[in-house]
Motif scaffolding. Structure first.
Motif, mmCIF file in Angstrom:
data_model
loop_
_atom_site.group_PDB
_atom_site.id
_atom_site.type_symbol
_atom_site.label_atom_id
_atom_site.label_comp_id
_atom_site.label_asym_id
_atom_site.label_seq_id
_atom_site.Cartn_x
_atom_site.Cartn_y
_atom_site.Cartn_z
ATOM 1 N N UNK A 21 0.842 -1.206 0.000
ATOM 2 C CA UNK A 21 0.000 0.000 0.000
ATOM 3 C C UNK A 21 0.874 1.252 0.000
ATOM 4 N N UNK A 22 1.949 1.232 0.777
ATOM 5 C CA UNK A 22 2.856 2.382 0.830
ATOM 6 C C UNK A 22 3.479 2.633 -0.538
ATOM 7 N N UNK A 23 3.897 1.572 -1.224
ATOM 8 C CA UNK A 23 4.470 1.749 -2.564
ATOM 9 C C UNK A 23 3.428 2.318 -3.521
ATOM 10 N N UNK A 24 2.188 1.882 -3.396
ATOM 11 C CA UNK A 24 1.114 2.399 -4.252
ATOM 12 C C UNK A 24 0.892 3.888 -3.997
ATOM 13 N N UNK A 25 0.935 4.274 -2.727
ATOM 14 C CA UNK A 25 0.753 5.685 -2.384
ATOM 15 C C UNK A 25 1.914 6.532 -2.917
ATOM 16 N N UNK A 26 3.136 6.054 -2.725
ATOM 17 C CA UNK A 26 4.304 6.835 -3.130
ATOM 18 C C UNK A 26 4.357 7.052 -4.641
ATOM 19 N N UNK A 27 3.690 6.186 -5.389
ATOM 20 C CA UNK A 27 3.691 6.329 -6.854
ATOM 21 C C UNK A 27 2.494 7.126 -7.360
ATOM 22 N N UNK A 28 1.623 7.567 -6.442
ATOM 23 C CA UNK A 28 0.424 8.310 -6.835
ATOM 24 C C UNK A 28 0.760 9.802 -6.931
ATOM 25 N N UNK A 29 0.609 10.420 -8.094
ATOM 26 C CA UNK A 29 0.978 11.836 -8.264
ATOM 27 C C UNK A 29 0.186 12.777 -7.356
ATOM 28 N N UNK A 30 -1.089 12.511 -7.157
ATOM 29 C CA UNK A 30 -1.889 13.398 -6.314
ATOM 30 C C UNK A 30 -1.469 13.293 -4.850
ATOM 31 N N UNK A 31 -1.184 12.071 -4.383
ATOM 32 C CA UNK A 31 -0.687 11.889 -3.022
ATOM 33 C C UNK A 31 0.634 12.647 -2.851
ATOM 34 N N UNK A 32 1.500 12.567 -3.854
ATOM 35 C CA UNK A 32 2.768 13.288 -3.794
ATOM 36 C C UNK A 32 2.538 14.789 -3.642
ATOM 37 N N UNK A 33 1.598 15.346 -4.414
ATOM 38 C CA UNK A 33 1.334 16.781 -4.346
ATOM 39 C C UNK A 33 0.815 17.197 -2.973
#
Length: 243
Positions: A21-33
């Motif tokens: 789940x953490x890897x999925x979040x870290x690759x999400x552009x909106x989560x990054x923003x």
């Protein structure tokens, strides 16, 4: 007997699922923003990603990141946080903390911090799917011990969803020995009238093994909780809605 396979689409994530789940979040552009612009604007993304990848369990995530983040919010926005009645919480007993509702993030988060500070485990959190407007938001809440309340469904589906939700809460309390936080009514009370919603109590009674309403309700160890803020954290939003 119920198993977590009956609740795959609403349950919190297992510890074994957290790294993926953490890897999925870290690759999400909106989560990054969101992280870069609002949550940790002064932290380099590489440092944040390294910190996130160090978490292998929900407990690690809550104790090392979530708890400190909530503490920072409280330190910045309040002079003090007081709690009473902690002596009524018995060790080894799972409860439903049923509370009035002012802010879905702060209500449950402050309770979790207060429980942790007083030597108790944090609780699971009931959160409506209407708030999960992006896939990354669902990932964030489900790895933080939240389970999903389905609201955007038809009337027929609502009956099935209510039964599943009730059965999950009974399972969490009785089998997992996990306490649960749930608001006493759907949505924030715009007029501060905090009457418990009858349909909520009926839902809770659906999943018990007893033959009557009172038996099923009593088996959940409901512990009433009253939250009070000097200033309503959502007062601006409420004012806009009234206008």
């Amino acid at each position: 007997m119920e198993t977590e396979k009956d609740f795959e689409d609403i349950r919190p994530y297992y510890d074994s699922e957290i790294p993926a789940v953490i890897e999925r979040l870290l690759s999400d552009p909106q989560f990054q923003r969101v992280i870069k612009d609002y949550i940790f604007p002064n932290m380099a993304w590489e440092d944040f990603a390294k910190m996130m990848r160090s978490f292998n369990t929900t407990e690690e995530l809550q104790l090392r990141l979530i708890k400190s983040a909530i503490k920072q919010i409280l330190d910045k926005s309040s002079d003090s946080v007081d709690v009473g009645g902690v002596e009524n919480i018995k060790e080894g007993v799972a409860y439903i903390f049923m509370s009035n509702h002012r802010d879905i993030v702060l209500d449950a988060s402050i309770l979790a911090v207060l429980l942790s500070n007083n030597g108790h485990q944090t609780m699971e959190i009931a959160i409506g799917d209407n708030l999960l407007v992006q896939p990354w938001i669902e990932d964030v809440v489900r790895m933080n011990k939240s389970f999903i309340v389905k609201r955007g469904v038809s009337f027929r589906e609502q009956l099935l969803a209510s039964s599943q939700l009730s059965r999950y809460i009974h399972y969490a309390i009785k089998e997992k020995k996990e306490s649960v936080w749930i608001a006493q009514r759907e949505g924030r009370a715009k007029n501060s009238n905090d009457r418990t919603q009858e349909s909520l109590l009926k839902m809770l009674a659906m999943g018990g093994s007893g033959n009557d309403f009172l038996t099923n309700i009593r088996s959940l160890n409901i512990l009433p909780l009253s939250l009070s803020y000097e200033y309503d954290p959502c007062d601006f939003l409420k004012a806009k809605e009234f206008q």
